[in-house]
Write a protein that holds these residues in place. Structure first.
Motif, PDB file in Angstrom:
ATOM      1  N   LEU A   1      -9.015   4.988   3.662  1.00 49.74           N
ATOM      2  CA  LEU A   1      -8.047   5.484   4.628  1.00 49.74           C
ATOM      3  C   LEU A   1      -6.771   4.674   4.485  1.00 49.74           C
ATOM      4  CD1 LEU A   1      -7.353   7.320   7.045  1.00 49.74           C
ATOM      5  CD2 LEU A   1      -8.066   5.421   8.530  1.00 49.74           C
ATOM      6  N   HIS A   2      -5.683   5.360   4.123  1.00 51.59           N
ATOM      7  CA  HIS A   2      -4.349   4.764   4.095  1.00 51.59           C
ATOM      8  C   HIS A   2      -3.692   5.108   5.422  1.00 51.59           C
ATOM      9  CE1 HIS A   2      -4.509   4.169  -0.336  1.00 51.59           C
ATOM     10  NE2 HIS A   2      -5.236   5.273  -0.293  1.00 51.59           N
ATOM     11  N   GLU A   3      -3.134   4.102   6.086  1.00 51.25           N
ATOM     12  CA  GLU A   3      -2.538   4.309   7.400  1.00 51.25           C
ATOM     13  C   GLU A   3      -1.275   3.471   7.514  1.00 51.25           C
ATOM     14  OE1 GLU A   3      -3.830   4.114  12.114  1.00 51.25           O
ATOM     15  OE2 GLU A   3      -5.293   3.631  10.554  1.00 51.25           O
ATOM     16  N   THR A   4      -0.251   4.051   8.094  1.00 51.62           N
ATOM     17  CA  THR A   4       1.040   3.369   8.212  1.00 51.62           C
ATOM     18  C   THR A   4       0.883   1.963   8.770  1.00 51.62           C
ATOM     19  OG1 THR A   4       2.226   5.453   8.502  1.00 51.62           O
ATOM     20  CG2 THR A   4       3.331   3.464   9.271  1.00 51.62           C
ATOM     21  N   ALA A   5       1.431   0.984   8.019  1.00 56.13           N
ATOM     22  CA  ALA A   5       1.489  -0.428   8.420  1.00 56.13           C
ATOM     23  C   ALA A   5       0.139  -1.119   8.434  1.00 56.13           C
ATOM     24  CB  ALA A   5       2.189  -0.588   9.764  1.00 56.13           C
ATOM     25  N   ILE A   6      -0.903  -0.483   7.879  1.00 55.74           N
ATOM     26  CA  ILE A   6      -2.243  -1.072   7.845  1.00 55.74           C
ATOM     27  C   ILE A   6      -2.758  -1.025   6.409  1.00 55.74           C
ATOM     28  CG2 ILE A   6      -4.622  -0.859   8.666  1.00 55.74           C
ATOM     29  CD1 ILE A   6      -3.533   0.403  11.211  1.00 55.74           C
TER      30      ILE A   6
ATOM     31  N   PRO B   1       5.684  10.203  11.969  1.00 56.60           N
ATOM     32  CA  PRO B   1       6.060   8.784  11.936  1.00 56.60           C
ATOM     33  C   PRO B   1       4.881   7.872  11.627  1.00 56.60           C
ATOM     34  CG  PRO B   1       6.096   9.628  14.184  1.00 56.60           C
ATOM     35  CD  PRO B   1       5.936  10.808  13.285  1.00 56.60           C
ATOM     36  N   HIS B   2       3.655   8.360  11.876  1.00 58.88           N
ATOM     37  CA  HIS B   2       2.465   7.577  11.555  1.00 58.88           C
ATOM     38  C   HIS B   2       1.607   8.414  10.618  1.00 58.88           C
ATOM     39  CE1 HIS B   2      -0.187   4.121  12.540  1.00 58.88           C
ATOM     40  NE2 HIS B   2      -1.131   4.964  12.150  1.00 58.88           N
ATOM     41  N   THR B   3       1.405   7.893   9.407  1.00 57.09           N
ATOM     42  CA  THR B   3       0.730   8.653   8.361  1.00 57.09           C
ATOM     43  C   THR B   3      -0.735   8.238   8.234  1.00 57.09           C
ATOM     44  OG1 THR B   3       2.755   8.933   7.080  1.00 57.09           O
ATOM     45  CG2 THR B   3       0.690   9.140   5.881  1.00 57.09           C
TER      46      THR B   3
ATOM     47  N   GLY C   1       4.693  -1.236   4.228  1.00 58.39           N
ATOM     48  CA  GLY C   1       5.920  -1.818   3.689  1.00 58.39           C
ATOM     49  C   GLY C   1       6.844  -0.787   3.084  1.00 58.39           C
ATOM     50  N   LYS C   2       7.180  -0.982   1.797  1.00 58.37           N
ATOM     51  CA  LYS C   2       8.118  -0.103   1.113  1.00 58.37           C
ATOM     52  C   LYS C   2       7.445   1.048   0.370  1.00 58.37           C
ATOM     53  CE  LYS C   2      11.646  -3.678   0.492  1.00 58.37           C
ATOM     54  NZ  LYS C   2      12.490  -4.423  -0.486  1.00 58.37           N
ATOM     55  N   GLY C   3       6.142   1.244   0.607  1.00 58.72           N
ATOM     56  CA  GLY C   3       5.438   2.358  -0.016  1.00 58.72           C
ATOM     57  C   GLY C   3       6.025   3.692   0.404  1.00 58.72           C
ATOM     58  N   PRO C   4       5.741   4.778  -0.322  1.00 61.44           N
ATOM     59  CA  PRO C   4       6.380   6.066  -0.047  1.00 61.44           C
ATOM     60  C   PRO C   4       6.127   6.596   1.361  1.00 61.44           C
ATOM     61  CG  PRO C   4       4.581   6.301  -1.630  1.00 61.44           C
ATOM     62  CD  PRO C   4       4.846   4.842  -1.491  1.00 61.44           C
ATOM     63  N   PHE C   5       5.009   6.212   1.980  1.00 68.28           N
ATOM     64  CA  PHE C   5       4.733   6.627   3.349  1.00 68.28           C
ATOM     65  C   PHE C   5       4.719   5.429   4.294  1.00 68.28           C
ATOM     66  CE2 PHE C   5       2.879   9.929   0.666  1.00 68.28           C
ATOM     67  CZ  PHE C   5       3.544  11.038   1.162  1.00 68.28           C
ATOM     68  N   GLY C   6       5.318   4.330   3.861  1.00 68.86           N
ATOM     69  CA  GLY C   6       5.399   3.134   4.680  1.00 68.86           C
ATOM     70  C   GLY C   6       6.584   3.157   5.623  1.00 68.86           C
ATOM     71  N   PRO C   7       6.620   2.208   6.559  1.00 70.93           N
ATOM     72  CA  PRO C   7       7.698   2.192   7.548  1.00 70.93           C
ATOM     73  C   PRO C   7       9.051   1.792   6.964  1.00 70.93           C
ATOM     74  CG  PRO C   7       6.251   0.292   7.815  1.00 70.93           C
ATOM     75  CD  PRO C   7       5.605   1.180   6.811  1.00 70.93           C
ATOM     76  N   ARG C   8       9.072   1.200   5.765  1.00 64.76           N
ATOM     77  CA  ARG C   8      10.334   0.777   5.158  1.00 64.76           C
ATOM     78  C   ARG C   8      10.441   1.320   3.728  1.00 64.76           C
ATOM     79  NH1 ARG C   8      10.189  -4.129   3.986  1.00 64.76           N
ATOM     80  NH2 ARG C   8       8.052  -4.657   4.525  1.00 64.76           N
ATOM     81  N   ARG C   9      10.046   2.575   3.518  1.00 67.19           N
ATOM     82  CA  ARG C   9       9.995   3.108   2.162  1.00 67.19           C
ATOM     83  C   ARG C   9      11.341   2.938   1.462  1.00 67.19           C
ATOM     84  NH1 ARG C   9       9.394   7.733   5.388  1.00 67.19           N
ATOM     85  NH2 ARG C   9      11.189   9.111   5.444  1.00 67.19           N
ATOM     86  N   SER C  10      11.263   2.586   0.185  1.00 75.88           N
ATOM     87  CA  SER C  10      12.479   2.273  -0.566  1.00 75.88           C
ATOM     88  C   SER C  10      12.997   3.443  -1.393  1.00 75.88           C
ATOM     89  CB  SER C  10      12.208   1.083  -1.500  1.00 75.88           C
ATOM     90  OG  SER C  10      11.137   1.370  -2.380  1.00 75.88           O
ATOM     91  N   GLY C  11      12.195   4.486  -1.534  1.00 80.18           N
ATOM     92  CA  GLY C  11      12.613   5.615  -2.357  1.00 80.18           C
ATOM     93  C   GLY C  11      13.091   6.797  -1.539  1.00 80.18           C
ATOM     94  N   GLU C  12      13.392   7.885  -2.243  1.00 80.61           N
ATOM     95  CA  GLU C  12      13.906   9.098  -1.616  1.00 80.61           C
ATOM     96  C   GLU C  12      13.013  10.286  -1.963  1.00 80.61           C
ATOM     97  OE1 GLU C  12      16.481   9.187   0.376  1.00 80.61           O
ATOM     98  OE2 GLU C  12      17.204   7.128   0.073  1.00 80.61           O
ATOM     99  N   PHE C  13      12.783  11.163  -0.993  1.00 81.57           N
ATOM    100  CA  PHE C  13      12.070  12.410  -1.235  1.00 81.57           C
ATOM    101  C   PHE C  13      13.075  13.541  -1.497  1.00 81.57           C
ATOM    102  CE2 PHE C  13       8.883  10.168   1.413  1.00 81.57           C
ATOM    103  CZ  PHE C  13       7.785  10.274   0.561  1.00 81.57           C
ATOM    104  N   ASN C  14      12.581  14.660  -2.026  1.00 80.74           N
ATOM    105  CA  ASN C  14      13.456  15.816  -2.239  1.00 80.74           C
ATOM    106  C   ASN C  14      13.265  16.856  -1.138  1.00 80.74           C
ATOM    107  OD1 ASN C  14      10.922  16.710  -2.933  1.00 80.74           O
ATOM    108  ND2 ASN C  14      11.610  17.942  -4.683  1.00 80.74           N
TER     109      ASN C  14
ATOM    110  N   SER D   1       0.818  -1.193   0.000  1.00 79.28           N
ATOM    111  CA  SER D   1       0.000   0.000   0.000  1.00 79.28           C
ATOM    112  C   SER D   1       0.857   1.249   0.000  1.00 79.28           C
ATOM    113  CB  SER D   1      -0.904  -0.017   1.237  1.00 79.28           C
ATOM    114  OG  SER D   1      -1.467   1.231   1.504  1.00 79.28           O
ATOM    115  N   LEU D   2       0.203   2.366  -0.215  1.00 83.02           N
ATOM    116  CA  LEU D   2       0.860   3.665  -0.132  1.00 83.02           C
ATOM    117  C   LEU D   2       1.569   3.844   1.206  1.00 83.02           C
ATOM    118  CD1 LEU D   2       1.002   6.518  -1.604  1.00 83.02           C
ATOM    119  CD2 LEU D   2      -0.971   7.126  -0.212  1.00 83.02           C
ATOM    120  N   ALA D   3       0.974   3.320   2.286  1.00 89.98           N
ATOM    121  CA  ALA D   3       1.519   3.534   3.627  1.00 89.98           C
ATOM    122  C   ALA D   3       1.969   2.244   4.297  1.00 89.98           C
ATOM    123  CB  ALA D   3       0.468   4.233   4.497  1.00 89.98           C
TER     124      ALA D   3
END
Length: 265
Positions: A57-62, A27-29, A6-19, A2-4
């Motif tokens: 509703l997108h929520e961190t780790a859910i 810490p909780h989106t 795993g490795k999603g941009p707002f997830g706890p293990r996001r794999s990308g980089e923001f500018n 999901s967006l929030a």
């Protein structure tokens, strides 16, 4: 994924980089957005919620959760209960029991009647435990597992071999024409055409898993020399459209002891 999650941009293990400095992110989106789909939830053979104004509703780790406007929910089928829960990010939730078609779902429905300061937009919306409902529909198609995340993608492309699968040291599958399934937040999965698998070594398993994007997976165990490696592989005999190109192909799980998958270098 999901967006929030795993490795999603707002997830706890996001794999990308923001500018920008990510310290400005909480810490909780929470991210609440409308969906253009008609969404229906069924229980006891009755439509309990039916809306073209549902929100996700997108929520961190859910996994994403559908929330319905109160006006689109059959409150005549709901009975309030004394059960409450507290979320430090959303506030205190009130619950209802569903009674429909002779079935009873205790504390199946919740709402944040007075949500916390950071979740005021949840007021006036109602949510259901997805897995406890009888059925869910988006437009005229049933959805499985959990709501489909609009930011989740599945791509299947023809890969270049070779791919070799061994179980306890013996070759079970070899192919030069794997199908590679790329799925948001997950590692690539290599699916072997059924003709390139030693089917005589496979035994159908009773295990089934559900994916909202790929469908219902059937599992296969491998029998070698009197020993059985349980649920060593899975396949989608009737995949959803996103995964149609891996129909009846087999994917072997390296997380199962004894299974080794040699991939193209």
């Amino acid at each position: 994924m999901s967006l929030a999650v795993g490795k999603g941009p707002f997830g706890p293990r996001r794999s990308g980089e923001f500018n920008f400095d990510t310290n400005v992110l909480k810490p909780h989106t929470l991210y609440f957005e409308p969906t253009p789909k008609r969404v229906r939830a069924f229980f006891g053979g009755e439509v309990v919620a039916d809306s073209r104004r549902a929100k996700l509703l997108h929520e961190t780790a859910i996994m994403p959760v559908y929330y319905f406007p109160e006006e689109d929910v059959r409150f005549d089928l709901l009975t309030p209960t004394d059960h409450t829960t507290h979320c430090p990010f959303k506030g205190d939730a009130s619950y209802w029991t569903v009674r429909a078609g002779g079935e009873v779902g205790e504390n199946l429905v919740w709402s944040y009647r007075e949500p916390g300061a950071d979740a005021g937009y949840l007021k006036g919306h109602v949510a259901f435990y997805f897995e406890r409902m009888e059925r869910w529909m988006e437009e005229e198609e049933e959805i499985l597992g959990h709501p489909r995340d609009p930011y989740h993608r599945v791509d299947v492309i023809r890969g270049s071999g070779p791919v070799t699968v061994s179980v306890n040291g013996e070759t079970v599958a070899e192919t030069e024409a794997p199908m590679v399934l790329f799925e948001t937040g997950l590692p690539p999965r290599y699916y072997v055409p059924p003709g390139d698998v030693r089917r005589e070594l496979l035994q159908a398993s009773e295990t089934r898993t559900v994916c909202p994007y790929k469908g219902v997976a059937s599992y296969w165990s491998v029998r070698l020399g009197g020993a059985t490696v349980e649920d060593a592989a899975w396949s989608y005999p009737d995949p959803l459209s996103e995964a149609a190109r891996v129909e009846d192909h087999l994917c072997f799980s390296e997380s199962v002891a004894g299974v080794e998958v040699s991939l193209p270098q």
